[in-house]
Design a protein around this motif. Structure first.
Motif, PDB file in Angstrom:
ATOM      1  N   LYS A 109       0.860  -1.179   0.000  1.00  0.00           N
ATOM      2  CA  LYS A 109       0.000   0.000   0.000  1.00  0.00           C
ATOM      3  C   LYS A 109       0.897   1.231   0.000  1.00  0.00           C
ATOM      4  N   ASP A 111       1.425   5.570   0.205  1.00  0.00           N
ATOM      5  CA  ASP A 111       0.888   6.833   0.682  1.00  0.00           C
ATOM      6  C   ASP A 111       1.936   7.908   0.427  1.00  0.00           C
ATOM      7  N   ASN A 116       3.621  15.968  -0.393  1.00  0.00           N
ATOM      8  CA  ASN A 116       3.525  15.234  -1.664  1.00  0.00           C
ATOM      9  C   ASN A 116       4.882  14.991  -2.326  1.00  0.00           C
TER      10      ASN A 116
END
Length: 515
Positions: A109, A111, A116
């Protein structure tokens, strides 16, 4: 007579040759029938054997299996205390395994953190990775249990309970339970600090939702007098380093701030600067969206440490002062409401929040306020005189900060921020005008906002001078009008008093004549 040994050998060989001659499809069919038979037997066992018998069989089987299985398993659940709070140990494990997962796990996963610009990977559900510590090998596995909530709905909500499972050899028990888990917790917290991206939360009923908090405000850019700015900075820094002090004196590690002043004086900007200084998350609590005191308590429990809990314009959020009316006044208000005709059901307003002043006071400094630590609670208001004294007393709102109209010192900060100016020929005139009139920092900032490319400081400062002169003229006009009204009121009062005296004198004279 046939030799028995030779017979057995020949029979075994014939079976082996027969098995070897089986086609791959026949082998799979044979294995499939065996698996189906086992599943059928297991289904019969589950359906027809009593639960107590099955429970005992499973218990003794696990006990017998533990004698030959040399490994120990520890499960770390995501939530503790009936799902009221996310486990810090679970979060630390999640951070600790992020680097290991990216190199070993097959399903990940992703993130994005740090504005950013930083990608963080973690292993997906039902994945397993290995770890080493002081020469021993351990295995971490992630899992998830899903259950449907017992509610009548066309869209049933699934309750997901995630966990991590640690497996290791039983001879390493002391090393794992002590030094290894302490190492995981320490490293996980350090990684969290490095990757921390602060969040801005808001509540929808009893649930928090968030966006990334990226407000650029700092105390250096805050339009505030230097002495007041220094006082607040020292107070915040001292609080953030006072964990042992609060524990020693027996108080919850929290502090209340009341920010008050006219609109446009920088109360919200001050909150953002406080959060940026201490690297805290912000929880913007909308009281009107909270159904009752129970929901308010639940929201408090779900806030994290290192956070600022904000209630803006608290004097407008709920009618908290009305709850302290005298019983007679309350009864009169209730009877008046009862006499009014009730509107049709479809025209009625939604049910208002049932949060009470008592519930809010308990939220600030009751027993539940000690859940978690290192937390600021900030109220803002434009009308401090409207607030109940019990709500803003010391111990609840420990520090009261008045943010008033723009001073010349605050203007210089804004001129530096907007126009990169430390001095200008118009500064003296602006100082005189600021001493004569009241204008908020927000209005000053609007005048200083560049209107051309490249920015023209002369134009911006001239615009501010015109705005200040216009505001001064309006204030002078309002002052003159007020003085005239006061003068008229005094004249009317004098005429009324004179009339009363004349009437009184006339009555006394009439009474004397009658005698």
């Amino acid at each position: 007579m046939i030799d028995s040994a030779s017979f057995l050998e020949e029979n075994r060989g014939s079976r082996g040759r027969g098995f070897n001659r089986m086609k791959p499809g026949d082998v799979l069919t044979h294995l499939g029938s065996i698996v189906a038979s086992l599943m059928f037997v297991w289904a019969l066992f589950q359906q027809y054997f009593p639960y107590q018998l099955r429970h005992n069989i499973d218990k003794y089987f696990q006990r017998a299996f533990s004698f030959v299985y040399p490994y120990i398993q520890i499960t770390f659940s995501e939530f503790t205390g009936e799902r009221l709070m996310r486990s810090e140990l679970y979060s630390a494990i999640e951070n600790y395994l992020s680097s290991t997962s990216s190199t070993q796990a097959k399903r990940l996963k992703a993130d994005v953190l740090k504005n950013n610009q930083s990608l963080v990977l973690s292993m997906d559900d039902h994945e397993e990775v290995a770890d080493e510590f002081q020469g021993i090998k351990l295995w971490w596995a992630s899992g998830k249990n899903i259950s449907k909530t017992q509610t009548l709905s066309f869209y049933p909500v699934k309750d997901e309970k995630r966990y991590y499972k640690l497996t290791f050899h039983k001879r390493h028990r002391d090393l794992v339970i002590g030094p290894y888990l302490s190492h995981v917790l320490k490293e996980g917290k350090a990684i969290n600090v490095r990757n921390r991206q602060r969040k801005l939360y808001t509540n929808n009923g009893s649930h928090w939702s968030h966006v990334m908090f990226e407000h650029p405000a700092t105390f250096e850019t805050l339009a505030l007098e230097a002495d007041k700015k220094k006082e607040i900075l020292e107070d915040l820094t001292t609080f953030s380093q006072a964990e042992q002090f609060y524990a020693r004196i027996g108080r919850a590690w929290k502090r209340g701030y009341l920010l008050y002043g006219p609109p446009g004086t920088g109360k919200s900007t001050m909150i953002a600067a406080m959060a940026n200084l201490l690297n805290y998350d912000i929880y913007d609590l909308e009281l009107t969206a909270v159904k009752d005191n129970t929901e308010l308590r639940k929201l408090l429990i779900e806030t994290s440490s290192k956070s600022v809990v904000v209630i803006e314009d608290i004097d407008c959020s709920l009618d908290l002062t009305a709850q302290r009316r005298k019983p007679k006044e309350s009864e009169e208000a209730t009877s008046e409401q009862d006499q009014k005709p009730k509107p049709p059901k479809e025209d009625r307003e939604p049910k208002q929040s049932q949060v009470t002043l008592s519930g809010l006071l308990n939220f600030i400094d009751g027993l539940w306020s000690a859940c978690g630590g290192e937390r600021l609670i900030v109220f803002t208001t434009n009308h401090v005189e409207k607030l109940d004294p019990a709500l803003i007393r010391k111990g609840r709102m420990d520090k009261h900060v008045e943010l008033s109209y723009c001073s010349f010192e605050a203007f210089r900060v804004l001129a530096k921020n907007y126009l990169l100016l430390d001095d200008h020929q118009l500064f003296d005139k602006i100082r005189q005008l600021l001493e004569q009139t009241k204008i908020t920092p927000a209005d000053v900032a609007e005048h200083l906002m560049p209107k051309t490319v490249p920015p023209n400081a002369e134009v911006c400062l001239s615009s501010l001078v015109q705005g200040l002169e216009a505001a001064a003229a309006e204030e002078e006009e309002a002052r003159s009008k007020a003085e005239e009204e006061n003068k008229e009121e005094k004249e009317i009062s004098a005429i009324v008093e004179e009339t009363k005296e004349e009437n009184s004198a006339g009555k006394e004279e009439s009474k004397y004549n009658q005698q």
